[in-house]
Design an enzyme around this catalytic site. Structure first.
Site, PDB file in Angstrom:
ATOM      1  N   GLU A  83      -8.820 -22.309  -9.272  1.00 34.85           N
ATOM      2  CA  GLU A  83     -10.151 -22.843  -9.544  1.00 34.85           C
ATOM      3  C   GLU A  83     -11.174 -21.729  -9.780  1.00 34.85           C
ATOM      4  O   GLU A  83     -11.927 -21.754 -10.730  1.00 34.85           O
ATOM      5  CB  GLU A  83     -10.589 -23.710  -8.354  1.00 34.85           C
ATOM      6  CG  GLU A  83     -11.868 -24.459  -8.588  1.00 34.85           C
ATOM      7  CD  GLU A  83     -11.623 -25.726  -9.417  1.00 34.85           C
ATOM      8  OE1 GLU A  83     -12.581 -26.423  -9.702  1.00 34.85           O
ATOM      9  OE2 GLU A  83     -10.470 -25.991  -9.761  1.00 34.85           O
ATOM     10  N   ASP A  84     -11.185 -20.753  -8.891  1.00 30.46           N
ATOM     11  CA  ASP A  84     -12.304 -19.811  -8.857  1.00 30.46           C
ATOM     12  C   ASP A  84     -12.029 -18.450  -9.483  1.00 30.46           C
ATOM     13  O   ASP A  84     -12.939 -17.647  -9.617  1.00 30.46           O
ATOM     14  CB  ASP A  84     -12.742 -19.577  -7.391  1.00 30.46           C
ATOM     15  CG  ASP A  84     -13.047 -20.876  -6.686  1.00 30.46           C
ATOM     16  OD1 ASP A  84     -13.412 -21.832  -7.392  1.00 30.46           O
ATOM     17  OD2 ASP A  84     -12.919 -20.932  -5.453  1.00 30.46           O
TER      18      ASP A  84
END
Ligand code: MN
Length: 716
Positions: A83-84
């Site tokens: 995700e990050d």
């Protein structure tokens, strides 16, 4: 507010892991994952000011508390990288394998939500949770650990966000943890949520607990010693624990109108012993010394809760007249009580563990899945949310069948909900209910621990009035679909129900049964083309669900002869020989109407002698422990009644022709009924035949007619 900073290091994590993960390759993978995540999160910081890697590290550490396997720990370390960070999936797959990637993807998907209204948001969330669970329940357990660490560090977020997160945790995650039986995580999530949602109440309770702590500790310790001495004296090895009540559970009781001083289970202890037998021995000893409070005794060992919880509970008048709540359980039961579904990890070989976890989850999932199916067509998003909330995630009640099987129902459920939960067919033919020995109306509100017996009549049908009575959305939808579906659909649904129930009963995984390969084998064996036909044939009694299951999963040897074999004594008045029983009333069951020559089984009824069923009658599957072996005697009766269904491909009335064909074979028809379908007619008739041979002749003769597509013997 004091913030507990938990500076877990990778060394601490590895040390913890070495306790239960002995494989060096797996240990290495975890270390690799840490280094990988650390590099990917380099330069990122959490709101609390720590380097980002502290978060995945803590999540992994929480998971060691439930003895999570190496794949889950690895995935926990990697859970925020997709995700990050700039990190792509192939990288993870290459380094850590497909399974780990799937777990990481699962956790990531769960975090991505797109919604506009609150309802829509909940629908989305639940669906994702359900999908996640059905793919791999480990995803949900990792997510719970993720949420727990986020809650522990919630102080770093702005106030508004704190409340929102706490609310979401209390509404979704704590109940989910409860549903999976992971008590440890559940109660910490609840306490943390309360602390941010109602800080005044939280600290008020905490303070009161603190003030009374010294006094309580003394009392508990004295009691602890007395009980321990008692058990030692009688040579029962044990361990004792004083037990802290969670702040949230106290808050709940206060909320329900209790006074702080009245919450007597504040004084609580837990006894751990080696065996189930010792549990009961210990209980007996305690009751002989301390007077038990009436009606507070619960035996969750004989009747485990649906989330697998087992324990004995009792409340006794202890020293100085204080009331003590005592729990008695084995070490293994304690592990399950604390870790629920995750306890598979602690007690099974690691490979088996994820599989048996998935099997257990699947049983729970049957219910979620039907909600999902419904939500796709008929249900509004509000209905969907309510049904998940009410029936799955909220505080359910536990009721029992007369045999002691647990049926979990939403609060407010009626005997009809109970009946439908047992089996759709039971629900549809309900005519009355008996709760704890007394007859009750069908709209009676069931309570925890009620023992419910449903009276059915096979010719009964659901009434539209029931839609107003039942509590569970699932039941309501089943009733609705009865009124909208045609007979074939109903039989298909019934067949599906029956097959799934048999699989669950035998503790097989439905998913494992339904593989393409297995189904191909089943289709071949039973000479059918598709799954609907399979369900249909089980639903109308043509195939026995157990023979279908046994084509795929061979039954274990000792399970086979469930039928008691007793010496034979002929009953001179009957055409049936009942083993070991003389002069007993014997009757042919009306549901499957056996004919001389059929394979038969006797069923011992309550007060009505023995009823004889065909051995493939689906009504028998439920009652196998009361079955006995029976045989036809050498002297048959002159005729046997049998029910036959004739399917045609025309709307033209062919009854006269069918009757003619039948009488040609010297067969009388006692009753014939024409059922009109959308584009065909179906005939149901009762005929008198001499034996199976005679009947088979009829079936073959009828099948020759060009307008007849299929002829079947009926099992109701
Ligand atoms: Mn996270």
């Amino acid at each position: 507010m004091a913030h507990q900073k938990q500076e877990v290091t990778i060394d601490e994590l590895l040390e913890k892991i070495k306790f239960y993960i002995k494989n060096e390759k797996e240990q290495e993978m975890i270390q690799q994952a840490y280094l990988f995540a650390k590099e990917k999160h380099e330069g990122q910081f959490r709101k609390s000011g720590e380097a980002y890697i502290a978060h995945p590290l803590n999540v992994a550490y929480i998971l060691t508390g439930v003895y999570a396997d190496s794949e889950s720990i690895t995935a926990a370390l990697l859970h925020d990288t997709l995700e990050d960070c700039d990190c792509d999936e192939s990288e993870i797959e290459e380094l850590f394998g497909k399974n780990v990637l799937k777990l990481v993807q699962g956790v990531t998907k769960l975090g991505r939500l797109h919604f506009s209204t609150e309802n829509e948001y909940l629908v989305e969330y639940y669906k994702k949770i359900i999908v996640g669970m059905s793919e791999d329940v480990r995803v949900i357990i990792i997510k719970l650990a993720d949420r727990l660490h986020n809650m522990r560090t919630l102080w770093a977020l702005p106030k508004e966000k704190q409340k929102a997160k706490a609310k979401e945790t209390l509404e979704i995650f704590a109940p989910l943890a409860h549903h999976l039986g992971i008590h440890k995580i559940k109660s910490e999530l609840e306490d943390l949520s309360l602390r941010y949602l109602k800080p005044t109440v939280f600290y008020d309770i905490a303070e009161k607990l603190n003030k009374t702590k010294a006094e309580r500790d003394t009392t508990v310790n004295e009691m602890l010693k007395e009980v321990s001495d008692l058990l030692t004296e009688h040579h029962i090895p044990h361990e004792m624990k004083g037990r802290a009540k969670s702040i949230y559970s106290i808050y709940n009781k206060l909320n329900h109108g209790k006074k702080f001083s009245d919450i007597y289970d504040l004084l609580a202890l837990r006894i751990l012993v080696d065996t189930e037998q010792d549990c009961y021995l210990a209980l007996g000893l305690i009751h002989s010394k301390f007077r038990p409070l009436p009606k507070r005794f619960k035996d969750y060992i004989a009747m485990p809760k649906a989330n697998m919880y087992q324990s004995l509970h009792t409340t006794v008048f202890g020293i100085d007249g204080y009331l003590f709540e005592i729990q008695i359980r084995t070490y293994q039961m304690d592990e399950v009580a604390e870790n629920g579904i995750a306890s598979h990890w602690a007690y099974k070989e690691h490979k088996d563990a994820s599989r048996s976890m998935q099997n257990t989850t699947e049983q729970k999932l049957q219910f979620f899945k039907s909600i999902i199916e419904l939500s796709q067509d008929k249900m509004s998003s509000e209905d969907f949310v309510n049904s998940v909330k009410d029936e799955v995630l909220n505080n359910n009640i536990y009721t029992f069948t007369p045999k002691g099987d647990v049926i979990e129902l939403p609060r407010g459920a009626t005997p009809l909900d109970f009946a439908y939960k047992v089996h759709t067919r039971v629900g549809e033919t309900t005519v009355g209910a008996i709760v704890n020995g007394s007859i009750v109306p069908l709209d009676y509100e069931l309570k925890d621990n009620d023992i419910v017996k449903i009276n059915t009549n096979k010719s009964a049908h659901p009434s539209k009035e029931w839609l107003n009575i039942v509590k569970s959305t699932q039941t309501r939808n089943k009733i609705r679909s009865y009124f909208t579906k045609n007979e074939r659909d109903i039989l298909i649904e019934r067949g599906k129900d029956t097959l799934n129930r048999e699989l669950r009963k035998k503790k097989y995984s439905i998913q494992e049964f339904m593989t393409e390969e297995n189904l191909k084998l089943v289709f071949q064996t039973f000479k059918i083309d598709d799954i609907d036909e399979l369900y249909f044939s089980i639903g109308n009694g043509k195939f026995n669900p157990n023979s279908v299951i046994h084509t795929v999963f061979k039954p274990p040897e000792e399970e086979k002869p469930k039928i008691k074999v007793l010496p034979k004594i002929a009953d001179s008045n009957s055409d049936i020989i009942v083993a070991g029983v003389d002069k007993i009333k014997v009757s042919l069951a009306a549901c499957c109407s056996p004919v001389y020559g059929d394979d038969i089984v006797g069923y011992i009824t309550k007060g009505n002698g023995i009823s004889i069923h065909r051995s493939n009658c689906h009504n028998l599957a439920r009652m196998d422990d009361r079955c006995i072996q029976v045989n036809w005697s050498d002297v048959p009766a002159s005729k046997y009644e049998s029910d036959v269904v004739v399917y045609t491909n025309t709307t033209e009335n062919k009854l006269a022709d069918i009757i003619q064909k039948t009488s040609k074979l010297d067969i009388n028809i006692s009753e014939a009924k024409i059922i009109s379908r959308t584009d065909t007619l179906v005939y149901e008739m009762s005929v008198y035949v001499k034996n199976t041979e005679h009947l088979t002749k009829l079936l073959l003769e009828l099948e020759k007619a060009p307008y007849i597509t299929n002829v079947e013997r009926l099992i109701k």
